[in-house]
Scaffold this active site. Structure first.
Site, mmCIF file in Angstrom:
data_model
loop_
_atom_site.group_PDB
_atom_site.id
_atom_site.type_symbol
_atom_site.label_atom_id
_atom_site.label_comp_id
_atom_site.label_asym_id
_atom_site.label_seq_id
_atom_site.Cartn_x
_atom_site.Cartn_y
_atom_site.Cartn_z
ATOM 1 N N SER A 13 72.777 18.838 -42.305
ATOM 2 C CA SER A 13 73.494 18.933 -43.571
ATOM 3 C C SER A 13 75.004 18.920 -43.321
ATOM 4 C CB SER A 13 73.040 20.202 -44.310
ATOM 5 O OG SER A 13 73.397 20.152 -45.666
ATOM 6 N N ASP B 206 63.973 15.009 -49.583
ATOM 7 C CA ASP B 206 65.205 15.791 -49.538
ATOM 8 C C ASP B 206 65.824 15.855 -50.934
ATOM 9 O OD1 ASP B 206 67.790 16.842 -49.066
ATOM 10 O OD2 ASP B 206 67.836 15.984 -47.047
ATOM 11 N N HIS C 220 64.784 18.986 -47.259
ATOM 12 C CA HIS C 220 66.079 19.001 -46.594
ATOM 13 C C HIS C 220 66.033 19.673 -45.219
ATOM 14 C CE1 HIS C 220 70.375 18.562 -46.439
ATOM 15 N NE2 HIS C 220 70.620 19.859 -46.420
#
Length: 340
Positions: free
Chosen positions: A110, A246, A274
């Protein structure tokens, strides 16, 4: 005669140990385990090094695995500071210097994926390989909740979590919603979102989260992109790992990054959100180990880098379908990109 197999390691040696060091006057927390070639695991926004608990011990069977709490996160200090991706990349360089680690395979999730890419851009001589997981900084699309949180009153709204019963109520509602949503995109990621939310009520954590978020996201979405310099990874082995479901950063970003990074490899976890290393940790470890085993570490070549910079992005180097190529070129042609 010693019959012990040479690859057997003690549980103690493979269990990540929380350690601290002070750099530039601020305490940095990190977890380290194992021995061998170094892996640097960089977590996402609002998260901390414990997010890697599903995979760090397994990876430590073959590697020295270092998982820091980024400044402003976890048990690291949370000063009023620069929380840009460039500043975080500097922090990773300084930590590796303190630990006497000269080269690493950088693994970023991320926001940590954006930091990993920035680290490779700023300090290519320190990078063996790149592994990007649901990485931020590809193009502007991002979950609406992060856009809202970046607004002027977003930080103040998060401070409401400090009021009595507010956080428990949010957690309870989220748990029920998670069960109702099941294996949908949002349902996959909601438990981790609630876990991260649990740490935010502490005032300095809220402030650091808000500063970090506003450095990379505004109401229109992500304000930085790495697409305009992906061509610089030409000599660096790159593995992209994404969850097909995601809900934070769309899987289309994985395909765009793959198209823009010459020679990169792409692995999509079909049933993951995610956090693919939470949803399927065994597969994640297998992909990482296979990638490292099948690639040679990057060799820093200043002359080659200089030539790449002079040549710039070449349209013919972008791979993928016509739609993907157009999406990459359109994203690079907008003004929504980093000037770092």
């Amino acid at each position: 005669m010693n019959d012990r197999k040479p690859n057997l390691r003690s549980v103690r040696e493979l269990t990540p140990a929380l350690e601290f060091c002070t750099i530039h006057g601020y305490r940095r927390a990190y977890r380290v385990a194992g021995s061998g070639p170094a892996l640097l695991l960089i977590h996402g926004i609002g998260d901390n090094s414990t997010t890697w608990s599903t995979v760090q011990s397994q990876l430590a069977q073959r590697f020295t695995v270092v998982a820091p709490d980024l400044l402003g996160h976890g048990q690291s200090d949370k000063p009023r500071a620069d929380y840009s991706v460039a500043a975080y990349a500097n922090g990773m360089r300084d930590l590796l210097g303190v630990l006497d680690i000269e080269k690493v395979t950088v693994v970023g999730h991320s926001l940590g994926g954006g930091v990993a890419m920035q680290f490779a851009y700023q300090f290519p001589q320190l990078v063996d390989r790149l592994i990007l997981i649901g990485a931020g900084g590809v193009t502007k699309d991002v979950n609406i909740a992060l856009r809202v949180a970046s607004l002027p009153m977003g930080g103040e709204a998060l401070s409401l979590l400090r009021l009595p019963l507010v956080l428990p109520s949010v957690q309870a509602i989220g748990a029920v919603a998670g069960k109702l949503l099941g294996t949908t995109a949002l349902g996959r990621d909601l438990p981790n979102a609630l876990r991260i939310l649990r740490d935010l009520p502490e005032p300095t954590a809220t402030s650091a989260f808000t500063r970090t978020l506003r450095a990379v996201v505004d109401w229109r979405g992500q304000v930085v992109t790495m697409l305009d310099r992906c061509y610089l990874t030409e000599s660096v082995p790159v593995q992209l790992i994404w969850g097909e479901r995601d809900a934070v950063i769309p899987v289309s970003h994985a395909r765009m990054a793959h198209a823009a990074m010459p020679g990169s490899q792409l692995e999509i976890f079909e049933r993951s959100g995610h956090f693919p290393f939470h949803d399927d940790p065994d597969r994640f470890v297998e992909v990482v180990q296979r990638f490292i085993d099948s690639t040679e570490p990057a060799e820093y070549d200043q002359t080659a880098l200089r030539q790449l910079l002079r040549t710039g992005v070449r349209e013919r180097a972008i791979s993928g379908t016509v739609d993907t190529k157009v999406a990459v070129l359109d994203a690079m042609g907008t003004d929504e990109r980093s000037a770092t």
